[in-house]
Design an enzyme around this catalytic site. Structure first.
Site, PDB file in Angstrom:
ATOM      1  CG  ASP A 591      -1.998  -1.149   1.055  1.00 55.25           C
ATOM      2  OD1 ASP A 591      -1.759  -2.062   0.266  1.00 55.25           O
ATOM      3  OD2 ASP A 591      -3.024  -1.122   1.743  1.00 55.25           O
ATOM      4  CD  GLU A 825      -5.238  -4.059   8.936  1.00 50.03           C
ATOM      5  OE1 GLU A 825      -5.144  -3.915   7.708  1.00 50.03           O
ATOM      6  OE2 GLU A 825      -5.924  -3.297   9.655  1.00 50.03           O
TER       7      GLU A 825
END
Length: 855
Positions: A591, A825
């Site tokens: 990302d 996460e």
């Protein structure tokens, strides 16, 4: 008039040609006098002009015809290329069309294949009958209906404690002042996947003087296929539902009355039901909410009469009344009861004729006990955590991590929306099914290509057949070009959880091919255990998979090629550079990790280069195993894995690390946008100021001197030779607390980097700019284990780092799970605290493999 007089009249007019006259049927012709010279020249010029004009006209006509032909040919070719984007691969499917049916796979037909809801079951069929649970607390200020997994619900914790992926599962959900336990058990029989039973228990865990009163809504819904019939007793209690569908035949769902515990007497409850139609499974929550009314009375003999909310009548709101989708049956059974309680729900297939007893009460308890014992034995046999010295609480954590991965597998059916470079508008991909694990039930309840490779590394250790089916489903979605949509958003329920800007998948965009890690695992299993029964089907599976893998590999090798021979570049970077501190590269999976500040075609990405080293190595090994030509793959592998080439393309002598290359400058920052305000402009009319990127120094082609996860890929994927001096530098930088080392795991970006923990936009917090990610830490431990097990000058150093890093990662993830109730996460590099979406039992569940030292 005579012939001669006629002739004289003709010759007096120099502007006319000689005539041939006919009188009385006779012709008179005489030699015409020669016209003047200037007349002949004009005549020739005129003819020449006419000839040239004709040539130009003919050329123009020819060009127009050619242009039209070329135009229509280009349109045809563009249309044909666009159609290729939505044309599936021509090779035979890896899975037969009926592979998930009850006839072929009865034991896996029913399952908890709806990871996006707190508790529900469905079949592995395109238009399944679905079942599920909603609940809400009564007598509170707000209607807090729980159904789909939402982080905003603020639950203390929820997740599977035990789930074997096939037969049974036990989940615990901690709400504000009570805990629900949901259990299911399946039993084979008949022709349609057999029976199953749910058991739901509730108990109070707060110190409040009054026990909570809870409404549980058990529901069943068809998905455009099948029909349901509600059976009511005493006017308000739904005793059971009968139904029929193509995949299930006839069936019956029985709702037992609540008790205070197993074998206890029935306890007071209020009952309500709703029978209506639904335009889609994504509308079920709203339908229940719109149907609620508080005109009902809860009146146990030991407490006061109180009004409570319950399903009543349903009138679709205006926006749903306009929905033209096919309506499906939807039936809800509501039980309002005070904790503690126990409720059972039975599904019984009409095709089971020799049922020995009903799977309920003591029979269900006995079956649960048997299955739990079997699970515990298999878990220790597979992962050996007790033998490695982990205490019972840590072992329970390991079981929960594995179980949440297995309980997070979903079966989805629908169409992706894809955009080809050869089409003006997005197109619908062919309908398809996907059986896959999901990264997060609350935030990412759908399939992600690069996540799934990590998921299956864990699942393959537990159940190789599950992994073969998941990999096959993914590869069966490949198109004729070799592209797989990297994010799978299939069906109404999946679509309802995705922001619109992420729905369309672009055919030029890749994702890390992590399935090659799984295929490597298969090759190693076959080599180590060629006669093991659990791997009996692996070789035929790889043979069916091979043609698709060939096309997939070739797609990467061509569409993601870089500017120099044997270099690679991720496509799909953000194009609007004005709003991003550093344009994201979602396709890389990392990302917002720092890449070249100004995207261009001159970029070279070291992580993609290393993924292609891995892919070419596995393709070489697989081709050899299958007796296919392997020489071309081997040549590619030997070329790409050559450390001299890697150094030439990606070694930065300034940073002394492996780096990307591109059009880059470090002199960038986010600044308040300057807005020109015309004189006299009212303040409330001023445009909103934004943060925009300011570039203080022009970019130039250079190495992107950012040290972090990307720099580690030659080490992570074992590209570096054991005696490489670059390996020595990598190990040294890994252990440096200023760079990547923390007491909790390796951070994603060096603290010295200008973009460390910097927001990427006005609203986007740092993501891969310092946080600790478990998938990369798993790869780092796997690499350290690799280099510590082979001879080389840095073998001992790798072994020491391995032990230290493994301890840090395990201890922190377990500590955060124990304190928060969740696996996360990502983890803070400064405190170790879990952050991001939760529960995140996708690749963070690789902790189990780290504990087991299975790489």
């Amino acid at each position: 008039m005579t012939c001669s007089s006629n002739l004289r009249k003709a010759t007096t007019n120099t502007g006319r040609q000689r005539k041939r006259n006919v009188i009385n049927g006779e012709s008179c012709s005489q030699k015409e006098e020669k016209p003047p010279v200037h007349f002949q020249k004009e005549k020739k010029k005129k003819k020449k002009r006419m000839s040239i004009s004709k040539i130009f006209i003919n050329i123009s006509i020819g060009l127009c015809i050619f242009g039209l032909i070329w135009f229509f040919y280009a349109l045809y070719m563009r249309s044909a290329l666009a159609r290729r984007a939505v044309t599936l691969h021509p090779s035979p499917r890896v899975l037969d069309a009926n592979s998930t049916t009850a006839a072929v796979s009865p034991e896996r037909f029913w399952g908890s294949y709806r990871p996006q809801v707190y508790f529900g079951m469905k079949t592995r069929s395109p238009r399944s009958v679905v079942t599920g649970l909603m609940w809400m607390s009564q007598f509170s200020d707000n209607v807090n209906l729980r159904h789909t997994c939402e982080q905003g619900d603020g639950l203390s914790s929820y997740g599977w404690l035990i789930h074997d992926g096939v037969n049974f599962g036990m989940q615990q959900i901690r709400d504000t002042d009570f805990t629900l336990k949901t259990m299911f058990v399946k039993r084979m029989g008949g022709k349609h996947g057999g029976d199953w039973t749910w058991r739901i228990t509730g108990r109070q865990h707060s110190a409040a003087p009054d026990a909570p009163v809870i409404s549980l809504m058990f529901y069943v819904a068809t998905d455009t296929q099948g029909s349901l019939q509600a059976h009511i007793e005493n006017r308000t209690r739904l005793s059971h539902v009968t139904g029929t569908s193509e995949e299930l035949g006839d069936f019956k769902i029985t709702f037992c009355k609540p008790t205070s515990g197993e074998a206890a007497t029935n306890k007071y409850a209020s009952y309500n039901y709703l029978q209506t139609l639904s335009p889609g499974l994504d509308q079920l929550t709203d339908i229940v909410k719109y149907s609620l009314s508080n005109r009902f009375v809860f009146n146990p003999s030991t407490a006061e009469r109180r009004l409570y909310f319950a399903v009543d009548t349903y009138t679709p709101p205006p926006h749903l009344q306009k929905d033209n989708r096919i309506q499906s049956d939807f039936v809800v059974h509501q039980v309002t009861v005070q904790v503690p309680f126990q409720i059972e729900v039975l599904f019984e297939s009409g095709s089971v004729h020799d049922r020995p007893n009903q799977l309920m009460g003591p029979v269900l308890t006995e079956e649960l006990t048997r299955l739990k014992l079997s699970y515990n034995e298999k878990f220790e046999e597979t992962f050996g955590l007790q033998a490695k010295g982990f205490n019972p609480a840590q072992v329970r954590f390991g079981k929960a991590a594995l179980s949440n991965m297995l309980g997070g597998m979903g079966y989805f059916f629908g169409q992706s929306v894809v955009q080809s470079t050869d089409s003006e508008h997005p197109m619908l991909y062919p309908e398809g099914a996907l059986f896959t694990a999901v990264p997060s039930r609350s935030f990412f309840p759908r399939g992600f290509l690069w996540d799934e490779g990590f998921h299956q590394l864990l699942i393959s250790k537990w159940d190789p057949q599950l992994t073969r089916e998941a990999v096959a489903h993914w590869l069966d979605l490949i198109n004729v070009e070799g592209w797989i949509p990297r994010e799978q958003i299939l069906g109404d329920e999946a679509l309802s959880k995705v922001p619109s800007e992420f729905v369309v998948q672009h055919t030029e965009n890749a994702n890390p091919p992590t399935f090659f890690l799984v295929l490597e695992e298969f090759l190693e299993q076959l080599e180590a255990h060629p006669d093991a029964p659990q791997f009996r089907d692996t070789l035929p599976f790889l043979r069916r998979l091979y043609p698709r893998l060939q096309t997939w590999f070739e797609w990467y090798n061509t569409t993601q090629a870089g500017p120099l021979p044997n270099s690679y570049r991720w496509r799909g970077r953000d194009k609007d550079t004005n709003l991003f501190l550093n344009p994201k590269t979602l396709t890389s999976g990392l990302d917002d990790y720092p890449r070249a500040s100004h995207p261009s075609e001159d970029e070279r990405h070291v992580d993609l280069h290393c993924w292609m080293v891995l892919a070419s190595r596995i393709m070489t090994g697989m081709a050899r195993l299958l007796g296919e030509p392997h020489q071309e793959y081997e040549r590619t592998y030997l070329t790409l894995s050559n450390n001299s080439l890697l150094n030439k393309l990606h070694w930065s002598k300034q940073l002394y690390a492996f780096c990307d290359y591109g059009n880059h400058t470090h002199a960038v920052s986010l600044q308040q946008e300057e807005v020109d305000v015309p004189p006299g402009e009212m303040r409330h009319q001023l445009p909103v100021k934004r943060l925009v990127r300011s570039v203080r120094k022009a970019p130039k082609l250079q190495y992107v001197n950012a040290f972090g996860y990307v720099s580690l890929f030659p080490f992570l994927l074992h590209v570096l030779t054991p005696d490489s001096k670059k390996l020595e530098h990598t190990l040294k930088d890994i252990r440096d607390p200023v760079h990547l080392w923390t007491p909790y795991g390796l951070r994603s970006l060096s603290r010295l980097d200008p973009l460390y923990m910097k927001h990427n936009t006005e609203h986007d917090p740092p993501y891969w700019r310092g946080a600790i990610w478990i998938n990369i830490n798993y790869l780092a431990l796997r690499a350290l284990h690799h280099y510590s097990s082979i001879e080389g000058p840095y073998q001992e150093k790798a072994a020491d780092l391995y032990q230290e890093l493994r301890t840090n990662v395990i201890n922190n993830i377990y500590k955060q799970y124990h304190e928060t109730g969740y696996i996360w996460e990502q983890y803070s590099d400064s405190t170790g605290q879990g952050q991001g979406s939760h529960p995140f039992t996708g690749w963070s569940a690789l902790t189990v493999l780290i504990m087991a030292e299975e790489y």
